[in-house]
Design an enzyme around this catalytic site. Structure first.
Site, mmCIF file in Angstrom:
data_model
loop_
_atom_site.group_PDB
_atom_site.id
_atom_site.type_symbol
_atom_site.label_atom_id
_atom_site.label_comp_id
_atom_site.label_asym_id
_atom_site.label_seq_id
_atom_site.Cartn_x
_atom_site.Cartn_y
_atom_site.Cartn_z
ATOM 1 N N LYS B 65 44.686 47.930 28.774
ATOM 2 C CA LYS B 65 44.875 48.585 30.076
ATOM 3 C C LYS B 65 46.019 49.592 29.942
ATOM 4 O O LYS B 65 47.018 49.319 29.269
ATOM 5 C CB LYS B 65 45.189 47.513 31.121
ATOM 6 C CG LYS B 65 45.210 47.989 32.564
ATOM 7 C CD LYS B 65 45.381 46.781 33.500
ATOM 8 C CE LYS B 65 45.486 47.207 34.954
ATOM 9 N NZ LYS B 65 45.637 46.062 35.882
ATOM 10 N N SER B 140 42.738 46.077 39.846
ATOM 11 C CA SER B 140 42.997 47.364 39.244
ATOM 12 C C SER B 140 42.538 47.471 37.784
ATOM 13 O O SER B 140 42.443 48.571 37.263
ATOM 14 C CB SER B 140 44.498 47.656 39.304
ATOM 15 O OG SER B 140 45.219 46.701 38.537
ATOM 16 N N SER B 164 43.993 41.487 40.211
ATOM 17 C CA SER B 164 43.569 42.669 39.461
ATOM 18 C C SER B 164 42.856 42.391 38.138
ATOM 19 O O SER B 164 42.291 43.306 37.543
ATOM 20 C CB SER B 164 44.772 43.577 39.173
ATOM 21 O OG SER B 164 45.079 44.343 40.301
#
Lengths: 101, 484
Positions: B65, B140, B164
């Site tokens: 990420k 996210s 997330s």
């Protein structure tokens, strides 16, 4: 307590050094209205004021301070590598003292 | 790349495939996935193979990420304020994987700085769901979920402040696991709300999640909230023996009668969840219904926003464009910072900063911030009380399958049900929490979540492992329905 108004939103945004469009300002007011409504109900929870605010995920959190020994710090080149304007070992900015501030 | 970590490791050890071939396949797949779904900020085309050792992760590609710091590799947090930022160090969790011989092949898109739940606010554009491109991945960790579901590699790193990791995993039909707070070092993870931020992983099976977190975890002198987990061995603890384990689900969230106008998707989701509970019982798990104060549950979303916004406002005050980030225009430093922040932040971030700032004003702290923190404790105490009688809480994730991208504004509305946001309790209390797929609705995956008490990660994962083995959704790859 000052009322949460368009002017207050703009004032807070200015303090945060953020410019808001009219639409963005309205979105803040709309979202905050919901938070305000929900959190205002919390005052009616039984004995809520006697509850210790929870500031951290782990209640049994402990830590120990390391020995106060000097350690290597990062090279200055690494610290400055993502800075757009540098001069030698320093970050370059417009003159602050006696400048156009 | 559609195989598990164990399978890939065996192929590598038997010389049936090389690390170089795996990386080439993963890179090729990365470009295909980028074209279709926009999952990546950066694809590392020069990724190099590593030696295959006895370490299960050696030689195998993975994704990171883009809010993890990666040395000499662009790390943007999916924000224009860091669009050219190249760290000079690796996040501890990343370094541990590199030390194990794992090979990063891309950096994945997130909602800007993790502050969103739709996968639509990253500075490189929206991430589409690989099961249906008209739907969102949630956020996210949108790019990580998308890529793992699409079969780019067996795992990708995520971070989880509200849900997330665990919500995008649900929307993409994969596994999402965040361990107990502090089990994985946050050093090098861009902070959002420090008391709620967790590192974790997205995979296609519980076993893969255990393998990866076993490697990522550990005490770190750079993160004083880490703790010694050397006696926890997640992978070795997976035995599938759950006879007599006890789970509870919350009536106020799972009973369809609790909703005034339930959608067909919500009805199907809750019916499917009830079927999953029956599967748990067949596996020998005792499942019981419990009741939780509805007022507490209803306060949950606002409590989360209040605490996370307040912490984020403080954490992100260093984004000025002066010391790092693109320099703003202006004749003095203040104007430069204003220009940088006004142009750099998305509308979502801006309004959350303003709300956070208001909440932190001295005259407002008691009414908003402190009360939010008090309700946080009441919720955590409620869950901890449940853990005295049960191994874990089992609940459906969200109100159905992935939502349509149309109308995804990520705004907290009055309609936001506690059902959508209950995973945030896992962050409030730092609880180990794992999402696994448990069915399909309208050809889209749905999921359940299992959350247990702090430090009880091995038990939580073993329960998830046992339930997963009784279902048919392990190691699934998104078929992909394109609407273009």
């Amino acid at each position: 307590m000052p009322k949460f108004t368009k002017e207050l939103v703009d004032d807070l945004a200015a303090k945060l050094l953020i410019g808001l469009s009219e639409e963005e300002n309205q979105m803040v007011l709309d979202e905050f209205a919901i938070i305000d409504e929900e959190l205002s109900k919390v005052d009616s929870f039984p004995n809520i004021k006697n509850v210790e605010p929870m500031t951290h995920a782990l209640d049994d959190f402990t830590f120990t301070l390391r020995e106060d020994e000097a350690k290597d710090s990062i090279p200055i080149e690494d610290a400055l590598r993502n800075c757009d304007k540098t001069e030698g070992r320093e970050v370059e900015v417009p003159k602050v003292v006696g400048g156009e501030n | 790349m559609d195989k598990s970590i164990e399978e890939l490791h065996e192929l590598l050890k038997a010389n049936k495939v090389t690390s170089k071939e795996l990386i080439q396949e993963s890179l090729q797949k990365s470009h295909e996935v980028q074209d279709k779904y926009n999952a990546f900020v950066t694809i590392l085309d020069d990724a190099k193979e590593t030696n295959v050792t006895d370490n299960l992760l050696s030689g195998i590609p993975f994704g990171i990420k883009d809010n993890y710091s990666t040395k000499d590799i662009l790390s943007t947090g999916s924000s224009n304020t860091l669009k050219d930022y190249v760290p000079f160090f690796n996040a501890t969790a990343v370094q541990k994987l590199l030390d194990a011989g794992a090979v990063p092949v891309n950096k994945t898109v997130l909602d800007e700085f993790g502050m969103g739940g739709t996968g639509t606010t990253g500075h490189t554009g929206i991430v589409k769901n690989p099961w249906d491109t008209t739907r969102m991945c949630a956020g996210s960790s949108a790019g990580s979920a998308c890529a793992v579901a699409a079969g780019v590699y067996p795992y990708a790193l995520g971070s989880d402040t509200g849900d997330s990791i665990r919500k995008p995993a649900a929307y993409c039909g994969i596994v999402g696991y965040k361990p107990t707070y502090g089990m994985i070092s946050r050093y090098g993870l861009f902070p959002f709300a420090s008391s709620l931020d967790h590192c974790g992983v997205l995979t296609r099976s519980v076993k893969d999640a255990a393998i990866v977190v076993d490697t990522m975890k550990g005490i770190d002198e750079h993160d004083m909230t880490t703790w010694d987990s050397s006696d926890i061995h997640l992978y070795e603890s997976l035995n599938g023996n759950v006879e007599g384990k006890k789970l509870c689900y919350i009536k106020e969230l799972c009973d369809i009668e609790a909703y005034e106008n339930p959608t067909e998707e919500l009805k199907s989701h809750l019916e499917n969840f009830k079927k999953s509970l029956e599967i748990c019982k067949e596996a020998g798990i005792i499942v019981e219904e419990v009741s939780v104060d509805k007022k507490l549950l209803d306060a949950l979303p606002s409590v989360y926003v209040a605490i996370s916004c307040a912490e984020a406002t403080s954490n992100m005050s260093n984004l000025t464009g002066i010391i790092f980030g693109p320099r703003g225009e202006g004749k003095n430093v203040t104007e430069m910072m204003m220009d940088h922040r006004t142009k750099g932040f998305s509308p979502l971030i801006k309004r959350r900063f303003v709300i956070g700032s208001y909440i932190l004003q001295k005259e407002n702290q008691e009414r908003y911030f402190k009360n939010a923190q008090r309700v946080r404790r009441l919720l955590v105490d409620t869950w901890k009380e449940l853990f005295k009688s049960y191994d874990a809480v089992i609940l459906p994730v969200g109100s159905g399958p992935a939502k349509h991208l149309d109308g995804s504004k990520d705004i907290l509305t009055k309609d936001t049900a506690a059902l959508e946001e209950h995973l945030q309790v896992g962050n409030f209390g730092g609880f180990p929490s794992i999402t696994i797929p448990d069915g399909f609705i309208n050809n889209l995956p749905v999921a359940l979540n299992i959350t247990g008490n702090c430090y009880d990660d091995a038990n939580v994962l073993n329960i998830a492992y046992a339930i997963e083995s009784k279902m048919n959704y392990k190691n699934q790859i998104a078929g992909g329905v394109s609407h273009e």
